[in-house]
Write a protein that holds these residues in place. Structure first.
Motif, PDB file in Angstrom:
ATOM      1  N   ARG A  57      12.805  39.491   1.204  1.00  0.00           N
ATOM      2  CA  ARG A  57      13.283  40.851   1.026  1.00  0.00           C
ATOM      3  C   ARG A  57      14.092  40.909  -0.255  1.00  0.00           C
ATOM      4  N   LYS A  58      13.757  41.834  -1.114  1.00  0.00           N
ATOM      5  CA  LYS A  58      14.428  41.946  -2.404  1.00  0.00           C
ATOM      6  C   LYS A  58      15.924  42.178  -2.209  1.00  0.00           C
ATOM      7  N   GLY A  59      16.709  41.317  -2.856  1.00  0.00           N
ATOM      8  CA  GLY A  59      18.164  41.430  -2.757  1.00  0.00           C
ATOM      9  C   GLY A  59      18.742  40.828  -1.500  1.00  0.00           C
ATOM     10  N   GLY A  60      17.908  40.234  -0.673  1.00  0.00           N
ATOM     11  CA  GLY A  60      18.386  39.692   0.593  1.00  0.00           C
ATOM     12  C   GLY A  60      19.058  38.346   0.487  1.00  0.00           C
ATOM     13  N   SER A  61      18.824  37.632  -0.602  1.00  0.00           N
ATOM     14  CA  SER A  61      19.426  36.294  -0.779  1.00  0.00           C
ATOM     15  C   SER A  61      20.646  36.413  -1.693  1.00  0.00           C
ATOM     16  N   LYS A  62      21.804  36.061  -1.160  1.00  0.00           N
ATOM     17  CA  LYS A  62      23.044  36.095  -1.931  1.00  0.00           C
ATOM     18  C   LYS A  62      23.267  34.713  -2.553  1.00  0.00           C
ATOM     19  N   MET A  63      22.878  34.604  -3.807  1.00  0.00           N
ATOM     20  CA  MET A  63      22.892  33.288  -4.472  1.00  0.00           C
ATOM     21  C   MET A  63      24.182  33.073  -5.252  1.00  0.00           C
ATOM     22  N   LYS A  64      24.593  31.803  -5.314  1.00  0.00           N
ATOM     23  CA  LYS A  64      25.723  31.395  -6.142  1.00  0.00           C
ATOM     24  C   LYS A  64      25.338  30.123  -6.889  1.00  0.00           C
ATOM     25  N   MET A  65      25.923  29.976  -8.072  1.00  0.00           N
ATOM     26  CA  MET A  65      25.591  28.807  -8.894  1.00  0.00           C
ATOM     27  C   MET A  65      26.014  27.511  -8.222  1.00  0.00           C
ATOM     28  N   ASP A  66      27.102  27.551  -7.496  1.00  0.00           N
ATOM     29  CA  ASP A  66      27.539  26.325  -6.809  1.00  0.00           C
ATOM     30  C   ASP A  66      26.470  25.835  -5.834  1.00  0.00           C
ATOM     31  N   ALA A  67      25.865  26.771  -5.154  1.00  0.00           N
ATOM     32  CA  ALA A  67      24.807  26.404  -4.207  1.00  0.00           C
ATOM     33  C   ALA A  67      23.601  25.831  -4.946  1.00  0.00           C
ATOM     34  N   MET A  68      23.299  26.369  -6.117  1.00  0.00           N
ATOM     35  CA  MET A  68      22.180  25.846  -6.899  1.00  0.00           C
ATOM     36  C   MET A  68      22.457  24.427  -7.389  1.00  0.00           C
ATOM     37  N   TYR A  69      23.709  24.196  -7.780  1.00  0.00           N
ATOM     38  CA  TYR A  69      24.062  22.840  -8.239  1.00  0.00           C
ATOM     39  C   TYR A  69      23.893  21.813  -7.121  1.00  0.00           C
ATOM     40  N   ASN A  70      24.017  22.299  -5.887  1.00  0.00           N
ATOM     41  CA  ASN A  70      23.870  21.421  -4.727  1.00  0.00           C
ATOM     42  C   ASN A  70      22.443  21.401  -4.177  1.00  0.00           C
ATOM     43  N   GLY A  71      21.507  21.964  -4.931  1.00  0.00           N
ATOM     44  CA  GLY A  71      20.098  21.916  -4.515  1.00  0.00           C
ATOM     45  C   GLY A  71      19.630  23.097  -3.720  1.00  0.00           C
ATOM     46  N   GLY A  72      20.463  24.133  -3.636  1.00  0.00           N
ATOM     47  CA  GLY A  72      20.061  25.330  -2.908  1.00  0.00           C
ATOM     48  C   GLY A  72      19.386  26.352  -3.814  1.00  0.00           C
ATOM     49  N   PHE A  73      18.679  27.260  -3.219  1.00  0.00           N
ATOM     50  CA  PHE A  73      18.019  28.335  -3.952  1.00  0.00           C
ATOM     51  C   PHE A  73      17.163  27.777  -5.102  1.00  0.00           C
ATOM     52  N   CYS A  74      17.377  28.277  -6.308  1.00  0.00           N
ATOM     53  CA  CYS A  74      16.584  27.827  -7.452  1.00  0.00           C
ATOM     54  C   CYS A  74      16.769  26.330  -7.714  1.00  0.00           C
ATOM     55  N   GLY A  75      17.957  25.825  -7.353  1.00  0.00           N
ATOM     56  CA  GLY A  75      18.250  24.412  -7.596  1.00  0.00           C
ATOM     57  C   GLY A  75      17.370  23.450  -6.823  1.00  0.00           C
ATOM     58  N   SER A  76      16.598  23.972  -5.846  1.00  0.00           N
ATOM     59  CA  SER A  76      15.699  23.105  -5.097  1.00  0.00           C
ATOM     60  C   SER A  76      14.622  22.522  -6.002  1.00  0.00           C
ATOM     61  N   CYS A  77      14.191  23.280  -7.006  1.00  0.00           N
ATOM     62  CA  CYS A  77      13.184  22.809  -7.965  1.00  0.00           C
ATOM     63  C   CYS A  77      13.793  22.564  -9.352  1.00  0.00           C
ATOM     64  N   HIS A  78      14.737  23.403  -9.706  1.00  0.00           N
ATOM     65  CA  HIS A  78      15.366  23.265 -11.030  1.00  0.00           C
ATOM     66  C   HIS A  78      16.445  22.189 -10.963  1.00  0.00           C
ATOM     67  N   ASN A  79      15.971  20.972 -10.855  1.00  0.00           N
ATOM     68  CA  ASN A  79      16.864  19.815 -10.722  1.00  0.00           C
ATOM     69  C   ASN A  79      16.649  18.782 -11.825  1.00  0.00           C
ATOM     70  N   GLY A  80      15.885  19.162 -12.814  1.00  0.00           N
ATOM     71  CA  GLY A  80      15.595  18.226 -13.907  1.00  0.00           C
ATOM     72  C   GLY A  80      14.395  17.359 -13.653  1.00  0.00           C
ATOM     73  N   ASN A  81      13.864  17.368 -12.426  1.00  0.00           N
ATOM     74  CA  ASN A  81      12.690  16.553 -12.084  1.00  0.00           C
ATOM     75  C   ASN A  81      11.440  17.434 -11.956  1.00  0.00           C
ATOM     76  N   ILE A  82      11.542  18.414 -11.071  1.00  0.00           N
ATOM     77  CA  ILE A  82      10.401  19.318 -10.880  1.00  0.00           C
ATOM     78  C   ILE A  82      10.365  20.354 -11.997  1.00  0.00           C
ATOM     79  N   ALA A  83      11.506  20.883 -12.318  1.00  0.00           N
ATOM     80  CA  ALA A  83      11.612  21.906 -13.371  1.00  0.00           C
ATOM     81  C   ALA A  83      12.922  21.692 -14.119  1.00  0.00           C
ATOM     82  N   SER A  84      13.169  22.536 -15.126  1.00  0.00           N
ATOM     83  CA  SER A  84      14.388  22.394 -15.930  1.00  0.00           C
ATOM     84  C   SER A  84      15.624  22.425 -15.056  1.00  0.00           C
ATOM     85  N   ASN A  85      16.668  21.766 -15.470  1.00  0.00           N
ATOM     86  CA  ASN A  85      17.879  21.672 -14.680  1.00  0.00           C
ATOM     87  C   ASN A  85      18.658  22.982 -14.719  1.00  0.00           C
ATOM     88  N   VAL A  86      19.321  23.295 -13.598  1.00  0.00           N
ATOM     89  CA  VAL A  86      20.113  24.523 -13.533  1.00  0.00           C
ATOM     90  C   VAL A  86      21.261  24.520 -14.537  1.00  0.00           C
TER      91      VAL A  86
END
Length: 350
Positions: free
Chosen positions: A311-340
């Protein structure tokens, strides 16, 4: 012989002529003509042209009436033939025997749905669940409620149908009536639903739902007992709700039926948003997310629902969560895709 010949030939010619005229001359009393003692039938001329045209007009009119009657009979036969074909395809719940409020009431779906032409949603949109006899478990399923316009009393009010407080024997057949009913080979429940496909959604997200396929393994009440209204188009569902086990997700969970993550099973074209999603955050540049770009490498279920709600706008994302592998950070970890941590990759206006 010679003497006789001389006698005949010697008769005056005028006497022979008079004799013949006398034999064929009309009678002075009746107008009847005679010849050698036999009456001659009067000659009847052909009818005048005007009379002929009148007869022709009457014949044409008669012919048109015959054609009309033939067409009328054919139309009646065709109507009843088609009507019988349609009736044979109508789905209904068969006969239901109620033992409450008073034993025994035999409810015929055929009489109400086919003979009277009532639609399913007239009863199964708040009055009755689409599960036989479930209503008998309700404490207010009694004659008093019917008198107040609930359940059967919604129609049996003396206006739409005979009032529920009159003609009791029409519904309450009693034990004897039920015994006689059992001998008549009651109509069994027929589970089918509307013919044809029901189109859900628009554009790429269109889903074609077939009652014919689903009713081979499910009953009407499995879906129309609170999950889906009986009215077409009344169910407003989202993929996120399906992921939460609602609507189609109640069965399509990978156990009872194929999982909702198998998008192509229902969606002919995967419903990927055509426009980019724009995320704005105070103090940093906006982020533009492209589904077209990401779906070239990933399937829908790799992000939805384990990382993002559908659902558009349904995910409340934070950069801290991404750094810990959440949200975009699940792939953007420097291995699968560019690092967050490579901020400029996503935040273009920094």
């Amino acid at each position: 012989m010679r003497k006789t010949h001389l006698q005949i030939s010697s008769l005056p010619r005028i006497k022979v002529r008079d004799k013949l005229q006398q034999e064929v001359s009309p009678s002075t009393s009746s107008g009847q003509q005679w010849c050698h003692g036999e009456p001659i039938e009067p000659w009847i001329p052909y009818p005048p042209i005007k009379d002929f045209e009148g007869r022709q007009a009457r014949n044409d009119e008669l012919f048109q009436k015959i054609i009309f009657i033939i067409l009328l009979i054919a139309s009646v036969i065709l109507f009843f033939g088609v009507n019988q074909t349609i009736s044979a395809k109508v789905s209904h719940g068969g006969d239901i025997v109620y033992t409450k409020p008073v034993k025994s009431v035999i409810f015929s779906h055929k009489v109400h749905a086919e003979d009277k032409g009532l639609s399913c949603d007239m009863c199964h949109s708040g009055l009755f669940d689409a599960v036989a006899l479930k209503v008998q478990k309700k404490s207010d399923f009694n004659m008093e409620s019917l008198y107040k316009g609930k359940y059967c009393g919604a129609c049996h009010n003396g206006q739409i149908a005979f009032a529920s407080n009159t003609q009791c024997a029409r519904c309450h057949t009693g034990v004897k009536g039920y015994s006689a009913y059992e001998k008549t080979k009651p109509e069994k429940i027929v589970t089918s639903g509307p013919e044809g496909l029901i189109i859900i959604g628009k554009g790429d997200s269109t889903v074609k739902f077939s009652h014919e396929k689903h009713t081979k393994s499910t009953m009407c009440g499995d879906c129309h007992s609170g999950m889906f209204p009986m009215n077409k188009g009344k169910a407003r569902m989202t993929m996120e709700e399906i992921y939460q086990g609602e609507f189609c997700g109640m069965c399509h969970n990978g156990k009872e039926a194929f999982s909702y993550t198998n998008c192509s099973k229902c969606h002919k074209d995967i419903p990927v948003p055509k426009t980019d999603l724009i995320y704005t955050t105070k103090g940093v540049g906006h982020v533009k997310f492209s589904h077209d770009f990401h779906t070239e490498a990933f399937g829908c279920n790799e992000c939805h629902k384990k990382l993002f709600v559908m659902r558009k706008g349904g995910s409340k994302m934070k950069m801290d969560a991404m750094y810990n592998g959440g949200f975009c950070g699940s792939c953007h970890n420097g291995n699968i895709a560019s690092n967050v941590t490579d901020c400029g990759k996503c935040h273009k206006d920094m």
